[in-house]
Enzyme design. Structure first.
Site, PDB file in Angstrom:
ATOM      1  CG  HIS A  24     -35.806   5.542  39.257  1.00 47.59           C
ATOM      2  ND1 HIS A  24     -34.860   4.701  39.762  1.00 47.59           N
ATOM      3  CD2 HIS A  24     -35.388   5.861  38.011  1.00 47.59           C
ATOM      4  CE1 HIS A  24     -33.913   4.524  38.879  1.00 47.59           C
ATOM      5  NE2 HIS A  24     -34.197   5.234  37.813  1.00 47.59           N
ATOM      6  CG  HIS A  78     -29.360   5.595  28.655  1.00 48.27           C
ATOM      7  ND1 HIS A  78     -30.331   4.669  28.341  1.00 48.27           N
ATOM      8  CD2 HIS A  78     -29.419   5.750  30.012  1.00 48.27           C
ATOM      9  CE1 HIS A  78     -30.926   4.271  29.452  1.00 48.27           C
ATOM     10  NE2 HIS A  78     -30.400   4.921  30.471  1.00 48.27           N
ATOM     11  CD  GLU A  80     -33.676   5.671  33.137  1.00 49.14           C
ATOM     12  OE1 GLU A  80     -32.624   5.009  33.023  1.00 49.14           O
ATOM     13  OE2 GLU A  80     -34.441   5.569  34.116  1.00 49.14           O
ATOM     14  CG  ASP A  82     -31.479   9.876  33.758  1.00 49.30           C
ATOM     15  OD1 ASP A  82     -31.984   9.194  32.849  1.00 49.30           O
ATOM     16  OD2 ASP A  82     -30.604   9.432  34.521  1.00 49.30           O
ATOM     17  CG  HIS A 145     -29.872   0.802  33.149  1.00 49.96           C
ATOM     18  ND1 HIS A 145     -31.009   0.984  33.903  1.00 49.96           N
ATOM     19  CD2 HIS A 145     -29.553   2.015  32.676  1.00 49.96           C
ATOM     20  CE1 HIS A 145     -31.338   2.265  33.915  1.00 49.96           C
ATOM     21  NE2 HIS A 145     -30.484   2.899  33.173  1.00 49.96           N
ATOM     22  CG  ASP A 164     -27.383   5.416  33.130  1.00 48.00           C
ATOM     23  OD1 ASP A 164     -27.232   6.622  33.383  1.00 48.00           O
ATOM     24  OD2 ASP A 164     -28.481   4.912  32.876  1.00 48.00           O
ATOM     25  CE1 TYR A 192     -25.699   5.809  38.464  1.00 45.50           C
ATOM     26  CE2 TYR A 192     -24.662   3.860  37.535  1.00 45.50           C
ATOM     27  CZ  TYR A 192     -25.389   5.026  37.374  1.00 45.50           C
ATOM     28  OH  TYR A 192     -25.818   5.379  36.124  1.00 45.50           O
ATOM     29  CG  HIS A 225     -25.911   9.641  36.381  1.00 44.62           C
ATOM     30  ND1 HIS A 225     -26.827  10.667  36.438  1.00 44.62           N
ATOM     31  CD2 HIS A 225     -26.525   8.622  35.737  1.00 44.62           C
ATOM     32  CE1 HIS A 225     -27.952  10.287  35.847  1.00 44.62           C
ATOM     33  NE2 HIS A 225     -27.790   9.052  35.407  1.00 44.62           N
TER      34      HIS A 225
HETATM   35 FE1  FEO Z   1     -30.528   5.030  32.732  1.00 49.78          FE
HETATM   36 FE2  FEO Z   1     -29.111   7.864  34.002  1.00 49.78          FE
HETATM   37  O1  FEO Z   1     -30.395   6.838  33.143  1.00 49.78           O
END
Ligand code: FEO
Length: 404
Positions: A24, A78, A80, A82, A145, A164, A192, A225
């Site tokens: 993104h 989380h 999101e 991903d 976040h 994250d 990051y 990640h």
């Molecule tokens: Fe906030 Fe890796 O997604």
């Protein structure tokens, strides 16, 4: 990829995305990973899932440890996509007894998947569950976040599963941060932070304080990640949890150094000449300067350089009564990341109308960047007098940088 046991009966079962280059708007030149963790105890718990297209990898990796139907709890740190993209399919496969999430996580899951019938269990900071020999404690990290974000801590393993936070977009066959180049891991962690967490720096300070207040004994941080930060007892000089916690403390303080960025793009080299004249004078006056041509530097790499910079100068010629699209793109991205404590100025060449500098100034004012000059506008090609004005502008920047 083979699964890895990072602590006794704690397995990495997520997926590696070697190919992704745009996350993104963030350039992920090293790809990324979508980490998920499986804890095998009297109860089997899965921490987060993966992006939808990597579901098969996740299922295969879980199956290396247990039959997926044996997963009792899915812990959603989380929401999101991903980390939750394949959640419906995984729930269908595993039929978990509980889906554990924060209150805001529950709302976000409903808004994403519209499934009232899933077996949610809402937890808050301070709550914990027993898996048998291991305990999982939860700490909400609202807006770090996303509103739903939380981290999970397993005291028996001194393991923080951090979603994250503390991550890096970094695909590699290594598992631990101390197994790769120290420069590269810190570079990716900083990029990051700059591109995802910089606007939330005040909250990062709060979370670091919470970790201290709770007295969490951490010898491993497993983000969603990239690589895992472990304490490598065979090499105590290597990067580990203390390294990344210390860096987050440093980065979130947003302290400024003797550093200036000259960010510019050009049509016929006139604005580039101004950029080089301003940058050259800043260097002559002892400033650490980074020249960031928007034509060759990705916005997310420039943002990484904004961390630690005190001054930021923006150069664009006027095209069709406005700034160049590359500058508009960058300013839009920068504004969203809410940089703090910067001084700056705009400059650029023009032919007849010359709106670019005024338009850049307007955005800089909206971002509360302190303007050291009304802006340098030069008709067509800079003259000797214009280069003198570049030196004067640089002098104002240096003066403003030294004011604090
Ligand atoms: Fe906030 Fe890796 O997604």
């Amino acid at each position: 990829m083979p699964i890895k046991e990072i602590k006794e009966n704690v397995f990495m079962v997520g997926a590696t995305d070697w190919d992704i280059r745009d996350f993104h708007g963030y350039s992920t030149e090293r790809g990324t990973t979508y980490n998920a963790f499986l804890v095998k105890d009297e109860k089997v718990a899965l921490f987060d899932t993966v992006k939808y297209h990597f579901k098969d990898d996740l299922v295969y990796h879980i199956s290396q440890v247990v039959d997926p139907i044996e997963v009792d709890y899915i812990i959603v740190n989380h929401v999101e996509m991903d980390h939750s993209g394949c959640l419906p399919e995984i729930i269908e496969l595993c039929k978990p007894e509980k889906i554990i999430c924060s209150k805001m996580g529950h709302k976000a899951l409903l808004d994403h998947f519209h499934r009232e019938d899933w077996p949610y269990e809402i937890v808050k900071s301070g709550d914990s569950i027993s898996l048998g020999s291991k305990t999982v404690s939860f700490v909400e990290t609202k807006m770090l976040h996303w509103p739903d974000s939380m981290v999970s801590y397993i005291p028996e393993d001194k393991l923080l599963i951090s979603n994250d936070a503390f991550g890096q977009h970094f695909a590699t066959s290594a598992v631990f941060a101390d197994e790769v180049s120290q420069c590269e891991i810190v570079k990716q962690a900083e990029k990051y932070y700059a591109n995802i967490l910089m606007p939330l720096s005040h909250l990062v300070q709060n979370v670091l304080a919470t970790i201290t207040d709770l007295g969490l004994d951490i010898d491993m941080i497993a983000p969603d990640h990239g690589l895992i930060w472990r304490t490598n007892k065979d090499d105590i000089s290597s990067v580990g949890p203390g390294t990344i916690l210390g860096l987050y403390d440093l980065w979130s303080k947003q302290e400024k150094g003797n550093k200036a960025l000259v960010i510019y793009d050009s049509m016929w080299e006139s604005t580039a000449r101004l950029a080089k004249a301003i940058g050259g004078e800043l260097i002559r006056q002892g400033i650490d300067v980074k020249m960031m041509n928007l034509g060759v530097n990705h916005r997310s790499d420039i943002i990484t350089e904004v961390m630690g910079a005190k001054a930021v100068l923006f150069g664009s010629p006027t095209l069709n009564n406005g700034m160049l699209p590359s500058m508009a793109d960058f300013l839009c991205y920068l504004k969203g990341l809410k940089p703090k404590g910067l001084v700056g100025a705009a400059f650029g060449s023009f032919g007849w109308s010359g709106e670019a500098v005024r338009q850049i100034n307007k955005v800089l004012e909206e971002m509360k960047i302190e303007l050291v000059d009304p802006g340098l506008r030069v008709k067509y090609v800079p003259s000797d007098q214009d280069y003198e004005k570049c030196r004067e502008l640089a002098a104002k920047v240096v003066k403003a940088m030294n004011c604090d």
